[in-house]
Design an enzyme around this catalytic site. Structure first.
Site, PDB file in Angstrom:
ATOM      1  N   ASP A  39      32.987  -9.259 115.571  1.00  0.00           N
ATOM      2  CA  ASP A  39      32.565  -8.117 114.896  1.00  0.00           C
ATOM      3  C   ASP A  39      33.465  -7.457 114.522  1.00  0.00           C
ATOM      4  O   ASP A  39      33.924  -6.692 114.328  1.00  0.00           O
ATOM      5  CB  ASP A  39      32.228  -7.796 116.496  1.00  0.00           C
ATOM      6  CG  ASP A  39      31.316  -7.780 117.376  1.00  0.00           C
ATOM      7  OD1 ASP A  39      30.587  -9.248 116.824  1.00  0.00           O
ATOM      8  OD2 ASP A  39      31.300  -7.961 118.390  1.00  0.00           O
ATOM      9  N   GLU A 209      21.283  -6.347 113.449  1.00  0.00           N
ATOM     10  CA  GLU A 209      22.149  -5.283 114.557  1.00  0.00           C
ATOM     11  C   GLU A 209      23.322  -5.219 112.816  1.00  0.00           C
ATOM     12  O   GLU A 209      23.333  -5.966 111.529  1.00  0.00           O
ATOM     13  CB  GLU A 209      23.002  -6.304 115.353  1.00  0.00           C
ATOM     14  CG  GLU A 209      23.312  -7.820 115.152  1.00  0.00           C
ATOM     15  CD  GLU A 209      23.696  -8.592 116.428  1.00  0.00           C
ATOM     16  OE1 GLU A 209      22.972  -7.814 117.521  1.00  0.00           O
ATOM     17  OE2 GLU A 209      24.327  -9.687 115.887  1.00  0.00           O
TER      18      GLU A 209
END
Length: 327
Positions: A39, A209
């Protein structure tokens, strides 16, 4: 004489080995640093590249964040534990997906914590602040900024977006829903929209997401991850609109796995070099040798556009990007 010749041969051999090692390093810059990290948010502060990733581990062990800095995109310095749960009393586990912005000479690090599954749990999206990009960061609010499910969006995967007029927005959401909210100038909460709502849903088709947004040629590029983060279908897609509010109509995928290189490519960010029109996509992927979902590493590729402004599909590589020093 034989000894002199032997020494000369040894020196030449050593130089060849050294040059080979340097050459190999130049050819293989992915992953950009060692360790399991996911991420990643890439950003530039004062002519220095920074990456703020998730420490990729089981949730109970994912209680701190590291950061990495570089002057050339290829040589990275690790800054350990810039934030951990000892500085955020309400966060017990699963601190992840950091997003950072410099605002009024302070650095604000937004993060998700505790992976809450309902409105009855403590957790959500928090903010930590520091006077330097490497921290140390301390809890800014003493509580989560967003701690409830609005429009069906789990309060995770936060991204702070600064518009052309200086207005900052929080874009976030898991569970296939994405919200946008207008942040107050001091980041202590939100300014309601004209219709009195605090969060507006901007979810595009197939969104899962990892939202990210940037502006290019006065167009708003909205990007996100699709598929399951542990599976082969994990990828990045995008849309383009005239406003951060959308509407965002999905254009297509631009980053996905290559079975010859790595799997699970996704949850990314984008860096634009300020001294050129170069764009870099920073993302995570899983080595072919790994089956553990948490075995993710951070990589960088150059990202290109066609003559109509559409993003060309990104080719994932082991080579990564060439050094780029900001002038």
């Amino acid at each position: 004489m034989k000894q002199i010749l032997f020494c000369l041969l040894l020196i030449c051999y050593s130089k060849t080995i050294a040059q080979t090692l340097v050459s190999d390093k130049a050819k293989n810059n992915n992953p950009v640093f060692k360790g399991w990290y996911a991420d990643p948010e890439g950003i530039i502060f004062d002519k220095t590249y920074w990456i703020y990733p998730t420490f990729s581990a089981p949730y109970e062990k994912q209680f701190f964040l590291d950061a990495f800095s570089s002057k050339d995109l290829t040589h990275w310095t690790k800054h350990s534990r810039i934030l951990d749960t000892s500085a955020v009393k309400w966060a017990k586990k699963a601190i992840w997906a950091p997003s950072i912005i410099k605002h009024k000479n302070k650095y604000f690090l937004f993060f998700g914590a505790n992976d809450i599954q309902s409105d009855n749990e403590i957790g959500g999206i928090g903010i930590a602040a520091a006077s330097k990009p490497e921290g140390p960061y301390k809890d800014y609010l003493g509580k989560p900024l967003v701690d409830k499910f609005y429009n069906g969006a789990q309060p995770i995967d936060q991204f702070v977006f600064k518009d052309k007029d200086g207005q900052c927005y929080l874009i976030y959401g898991g569970w296939r829903h994405c919200n946008i909210g207008k942040l107050k100038a001091d980041f202590t909460g939100f300014v309601p929209f004209e219709d009195k709502t605090v969060f507006k849903e901007i979810t595009p088709e197939n969104y899962v997401e990892g939202p990210f947004m940037f502006i290019r040629n006065n167009k708003y590029y909205f990007m996100w991850s699709e598929g399951g983060w542990t599976g082969p279908d994990y990828c990045v897609a995008y849309a383009i609109a005239d406003s951060p509010m959308g509407p965002f109509k999905r254009i297509g995928k631009i980053l996905e796995q290559d079975p010859k290189i790595a799997t699970g490519a996704g949850h990314h960010s984008v860096i634009k070099a300020p001294d050129s029109d170069k764009y870099f996509i920073v993302y995570h992927r899983r080595p072919l040798t790994e089956t553990d979902g948490n075995s993710r590493e951070t990589c960088i590729e150059e990202m290109h556009f066609d003559e109509n402004g559409f993003i060309k599909p990104v080719v994932i590589t082991n080579e990564g990007v060439k050094p780029h020093v900001i002038k």
